[in-house]
Design an enzyme around this catalytic site. Structure first.
Site, PDB file in Angstrom:
ATOM      1  CG  ASN A  70       1.507  45.042  -0.584  1.00 33.74           C
ATOM      2  OD1 ASN A  70       2.514  45.576  -0.127  1.00 33.74           O
ATOM      3  ND2 ASN A  70       0.718  44.267   0.144  1.00 33.74           N
ATOM      4  CB  ILE A  71      -1.760  50.076  -2.749  1.00 38.24           C
ATOM      5  CG1 ILE A  71      -0.395  50.717  -3.006  1.00 38.24           C
ATOM      6  CG2 ILE A  71      -2.747  51.074  -2.149  1.00 38.24           C
ATOM      7  CD1 ILE A  71      -0.391  51.745  -4.123  1.00 38.24           C
ATOM      8  CD  GLU A  72      -3.410  44.284   2.313  1.00 35.31           C
ATOM      9  OE1 GLU A  72      -2.780  43.222   2.275  1.00 35.31           O
ATOM     10  OE2 GLU A  72      -3.983  44.700   3.335  1.00 35.31           O
ATOM     11  CB  CYS A 106       2.339  39.767 -10.807  1.00 31.53           C
ATOM     12  SG  CYS A 106       1.453  40.896  -9.703  1.00 31.53           S
ATOM     13  CD  GLU A 123       4.832  41.181  -7.590  1.00 30.90           C
ATOM     14  OE1 GLU A 123       5.119  40.059  -7.154  1.00 30.90           O
ATOM     15  OE2 GLU A 123       3.881  41.857  -7.148  1.00 30.90           O
ATOM     16  CB  CYS A 149       0.133  36.484  -7.658  1.00 25.76           C
ATOM     17  SG  CYS A 149      -0.488  37.920  -8.575  1.00 25.76           S
TER      18      CYS A 149
END
Length: 129
Positions: free
Chosen positions: A40-42, A87, A53, A84
Site C-alpha cells: 500500500n502507498i498512502e 480490490c 492488491e 477491500c
C-alpha cells in the site's frame, strides 16, 4: 501457500503508510506461476492511496498476465486482513469466483474464494444485458 504469504510479508516492508501506520503487502500468483507483489502507498488525500492488491494486479497486467491462481494478503498487524471491496471488484475483472485468497493471521492463514468474499458481483456479463 507459505511462499506466497512470505512474498506478501516481504512486500509490506516497502509500504508507505505514514498516516494510518497500517502497512499491507500482497502477492499475486498468475496461472503460469509468476508472482507479482504490491504494497500500500498512502497519500494525504486518502482517496488517492494505492492498495497492495491493486498494485500487484497492475504490475501483472502490465506484464501481459490476465489469468490468476491465487493471492495472499498480509498486514503489519497480521490481523487476517482481506481485500477491500474495491480490490475484490478488480480481482473479479480477471478472475472467476474460485480464485484462492489467503489472509495472514498471526501464525495461521485463513483461506477464502473470491466468490465467498464477493458474491453476486458486477461482471462483464452483467454489462452485456
Amino acid at each position: 501457500m507459505d511462499e506466497l504469504i512470505e512474498r506478501a510479508r516481504k512486500a509490506l516492508r516497502s509500504s508507505y503508510a505514514p498516516y494510518s501506520a497500517y502497512r499491507v503487502g500482497a502477492a499475486l500468483r498468475t496461472a503460469d506461476g509468476t508472482v507479482f507483489t504490491g504494497c500500500n502507498i498512502e497519500n494525504a488525500n486518502y482517496s488517492n492511496s494505492v492498495h497492495a492488491e491493486e498494485l500487484a494486479i497492475s504490475k501483472a497486467v502490465e506484464d501481459g498476465h490476465r489469468e490468476f491462481e491465487s493471492i495472499a494478503v498480509t498486514s503489519s498487524k497480521r490481523d487476517g486482513v482481506t481485500p477491500c471491496g474495491m480490490c475484490r471488484q478488480t480481482l473479479t475483472e480477471f478472475c472467476d469466483e474460485e480464485l484462492q485468497i489467503v489472509c495472514d493471521e498471526d501464525d495461521a492463514v485463513a483461506a477464502y474464494t473470491l466468490g465467498e468474499l464477493l458474491p453476486n458481483t458486477i461482471s462483464s456479463e452483467n454489462l452485456e444485458d
